[in-house]
Write a protein that holds these residues in place. Structure first.
Motif, PDB file in Angstrom:
ATOM      1  N   ARG A  58       0.835  -1.204   0.000  1.00  0.00           N
ATOM      2  CA  ARG A  58       0.000   0.000   0.000  1.00  0.00           C
ATOM      3  C   ARG A  58       0.874   1.259   0.000  1.00  0.00           C
ATOM      4  NH1 ARG A  58      -3.375  -0.555   4.624  1.00  0.00           N
ATOM      5  NH2 ARG A  58      -4.105  -2.392   3.522  1.00  0.00           N
ATOM      6  N   CYS A  79      -1.857 -13.133   0.586  1.00  0.00           N
ATOM      7  CA  CYS A  79      -3.318 -13.288   0.609  1.00  0.00           C
ATOM      8  C   CYS A  79      -3.679 -14.763   0.807  1.00  0.00           C
ATOM      9  CB  CYS A  79      -3.942 -12.784  -0.687  1.00  0.00           C
ATOM     10  SG  CYS A  79      -3.792 -11.010  -0.944  1.00  0.00           S
ATOM     11  N   ASP A  86     -10.642 -10.919   0.109  1.00  0.00           N
ATOM     12  CA  ASP A  86     -11.021  -9.564  -0.299  1.00  0.00           C
ATOM     13  C   ASP A  86      -9.813  -8.751  -0.747  1.00  0.00           C
ATOM     14  OD1 ASP A  86     -13.703 -10.064   0.188  1.00  0.00           O
ATOM     15  OD2 ASP A  86     -13.586  -9.364   2.261  1.00  0.00           O
ATOM     16  N   TYR A  87      -8.723  -8.819  -0.002  1.00  0.00           N
ATOM     17  CA  TYR A  87      -7.521  -8.089  -0.402  1.00  0.00           C
ATOM     18  C   TYR A  87      -6.982  -8.668  -1.707  1.00  0.00           C
ATOM     19  CZ  TYR A  87      -3.572  -4.979   0.245  1.00  0.00           C
ATOM     20  OH  TYR A  87      -2.660  -3.966   0.086  1.00  0.00           O
ATOM     21  N   LYS A  89      -8.713  -9.965  -4.097  1.00  0.00           N
ATOM     22  CA  LYS A  89      -9.547  -9.444  -5.191  1.00  0.00           C
ATOM     23  C   LYS A  89      -9.142  -8.012  -5.549  1.00  0.00           C
ATOM     24  CE  LYS A  89     -14.004 -10.361  -4.969  1.00  0.00           C
ATOM     25  NZ  LYS A  89     -15.347 -10.663  -4.430  1.00  0.00           N
ATOM     26  N   CYS A  90      -8.788  -7.221  -4.536  1.00  0.00           N
ATOM     27  CA  CYS A  90      -8.318  -5.847  -4.802  1.00  0.00           C
ATOM     28  C   CYS A  90      -7.018  -5.869  -5.602  1.00  0.00           C
ATOM     29  CB  CYS A  90      -8.119  -5.093  -3.491  1.00  0.00           C
ATOM     30  SG  CYS A  90      -9.641  -4.690  -2.638  1.00  0.00           S
ATOM     31  N   VAL A  91      -6.099  -6.764  -5.219  1.00  0.00           N
ATOM     32  CA  VAL A  91      -4.838  -6.891  -5.944  1.00  0.00           C
ATOM     33  C   VAL A  91      -5.124  -7.355  -7.373  1.00  0.00           C
ATOM     34  CG1 VAL A  91      -2.620  -8.109  -6.061  1.00  0.00           C
ATOM     35  CG2 VAL A  91      -3.500  -7.314  -3.852  1.00  0.00           C
ATOM     36  N   HIS A  92      -6.055  -8.297  -7.518  1.00  0.00           N
ATOM     37  CA  HIS A  92      -6.456  -8.783  -8.840  1.00  0.00           C
ATOM     38  C   HIS A  92      -6.940  -7.611  -9.694  1.00  0.00           C
ATOM     39  CE1 HIS A  92      -9.210 -11.751 -11.267  1.00  0.00           C
ATOM     40  NE2 HIS A  92      -8.341 -11.119 -12.029  1.00  0.00           N
ATOM     41  N   ASN A  93      -7.814  -6.791  -9.153  1.00  0.00           N
ATOM     42  CA  ASN A  93      -8.314  -5.634  -9.900  1.00  0.00           C
ATOM     43  C   ASN A  93      -7.192  -4.688 -10.280  1.00  0.00           C
ATOM     44  OD1 ASN A  93     -11.003  -6.389  -9.960  1.00  0.00           O
ATOM     45  ND2 ASN A  93     -11.437  -5.433  -7.996  1.00  0.00           N
ATOM     46  N   HIS A  94      -6.237  -4.520  -9.376  1.00  0.00           N
ATOM     47  CA  HIS A  94      -5.126  -3.617  -9.664  1.00  0.00           C
ATOM     48  C   HIS A  94      -4.266  -4.143 -10.806  1.00  0.00           C
ATOM     49  CE1 HIS A  94      -1.248  -1.462  -8.699  1.00  0.00           C
ATOM     50  NE2 HIS A  94      -2.074  -0.538  -9.105  1.00  0.00           N
TER      51      HIS A  94
END
Length: 168
Positions: A58, A79, A86-87, A89-94
């Protein structure tokens, strides 16, 4: 004189780990390179406090640094370790936004993360989107099914892998 990147890398190595020293050196660097960020992230991902990886990741983003194909697998590994779907999935989106979904190494790490977090539907979706499957991707998918008590699916995937002569 040893370059700072080599010093940090040796301090974050799992066998010679001295993360507190590496952290103190790291904090003195005004503009760490992506190599140094990755060394620190790797070190924390292999440590007794892997969740520190999230804080460092981060911070890296907040300081305007772009992760690369080495960064994502270490963060996704954590993860998987702490079962933070959930984290993940955020990394995946990034990494979708940054174009790394075509990298087999990153995609396989993502597949493994979803499998560890008991989300085989998302894991299979990632597998299907990998541009060129390799033995590691296939094995990750099979292991994911096995570890999620889906033996029939694991056998089916293994037979598919065998029929395509993967690894032969």
């Amino acid at each position: 004189m040893v370059p700072l990147s080599k010093l940090i890398d040796s301090c974050t190595d799992t066998e010679t780990s001295n993360l507190s020293y590496a952290e103190s050196v790291f904090r003195q660097i005004h503009q760490p390179s992506i190599y140094i960020w990755n060394s620190m992230i790797k070190g924390y991902s292999n440590s007794d406090t892997p969740d520190e990886t999230f804080l460092l990741y981060r911070e890296m983003l907040q300081r305007g640094h772009s992760p690369d194909h080495f960064t994502f697998p270490f963060v996704l590994k954590v993860c998987s370790i702490v079962y933070d779907h959930d984290y993940g999935k955020c990394v995946h989106n990034h990494f979708l936004k940054t174009g790394f979904e075509v990298n087999v190494y990153v995609s396989t790490s993502l597949l493994n993360m979803y499998a560890c977090c008991e989300d085989m539907r998302s894991g299979l979706k990632v597998f299907d989107e990998i541009p060129k499957w390799n033995v590691v991707a296939w094995t990750s998918l099979i292991a994911g099914y096995v570890n999620n008590d889906c033996a029939g699916d694991a056998i089916r995937v293994f037979k598919d892998m065998e029929s395509l002569n993967v690894g032969a």
